[in-house]
Design a protein around this motif. Sequence first.
Motif, PDB file in Angstrom:
ATOM      1  N   MET A   3    -101.008  -4.157  96.686  1.00 40.90           N
ATOM      2  CA  MET A   3    -100.282  -3.642  97.781  1.00 40.90           C
ATOM      3  C   MET A   3    -101.057  -3.918  99.070  1.00 40.90           C
ATOM      4  SD  MET A   3     -99.338   0.113  98.090  1.00 40.90           S
ATOM      5  CE  MET A   3     -98.356   0.970  98.630  1.00 40.90           C
ATOM      6  N   LYS A   4    -100.290  -4.386 100.053  1.00 36.27           N
ATOM      7  CA  LYS A   4    -100.906  -4.708 101.335  1.00 36.27           C
ATOM      8  C   LYS A   4    -100.533  -3.638 102.334  1.00 36.27           C
ATOM      9  CE  LYS A   4    -100.809  -9.665 100.979  1.00 36.27           C
ATOM     10  NZ  LYS A   4    -100.367 -10.889 101.579  1.00 36.27           N
ATOM     11  N   ILE A   5    -101.452  -3.335 103.098  1.00 33.83           N
ATOM     12  CA  ILE A   5    -101.202  -2.351 104.140  1.00 33.83           C
ATOM     13  C   ILE A   5    -101.388  -3.071 105.467  1.00 33.83           C
ATOM     14  CG2 ILE A   5    -101.986  -0.231 105.187  1.00 33.83           C
ATOM     15  CD1 ILE A   5    -102.893   0.645 102.440  1.00 33.83           C
ATOM     16  N   HIS A   6    -100.368  -2.928 106.322  1.00 30.68           N
ATOM     17  CA  HIS A   6    -100.416  -3.563 107.645  1.00 30.68           C
ATOM     18  C   HIS A   6    -100.573  -2.480 108.693  1.00 30.68           C
ATOM     19  CE1 HIS A   6     -99.150  -7.518 106.266  1.00 30.68           C
ATOM     20  NE2 HIS A   6     -98.300  -6.898 105.441  1.00 30.68           N
TER      21      HIS A   6
END
Length: 187
Positions: free
Chosen positions: A1-4
């Motif tokens: 999961m990427k968090i921006h």
Amino acid sequence: MKIHFNLLPPAQKKHLATQKVLRVIIENEVYIIAVMAVFVLALLAMYIIVDSDANTVTTAQQRVQQDPAYQEVVTIRQTFAETHKDVMARTAMVKRHYQWTRIIDTMNTAMVSGVSVEDLSSHDNVITMRATAQRREDVVALKEQFRLVEWKGKSCFTELTVPEADLAAPTNLVFTMTFTIDPVCLH
């Protein structure tokens, strides 16, 4: 999961959102203009085709009208139209034509022996007869004979009138009788 993380300042965020909306509006306007341009070009192409066809038809029509065979057909058509008009006029005249021979024969058979006809004139269905009678009774008998004349079950002579002044003399009287002929008896 990427968090921006959006670490841009709010003014720049607002500027990017405005640019995005402006880009979408411009793209939609370009699409609308393109569709309208295609529509206008299609209408222009149809106009050019129709105008070309109209010119072709006009040219062909002028060539046909200048052709001697076409002029002959027009002349023949005019002659047919005039002939048709004459035939219709004559047919109408024949339909209005009365069979006076039958009426005169009928009057002759109904005539009383003491009466001689001097003048017979007509206006439409009204007959005026000037005659001489040997006796007054001959005029009365003639009037009764004319009332009895029938054709196809209808009385032919109606509205028989003899002026009373014409019946004043007992012998050798000149009288005028007016009567109407039923159109059934004339056809």
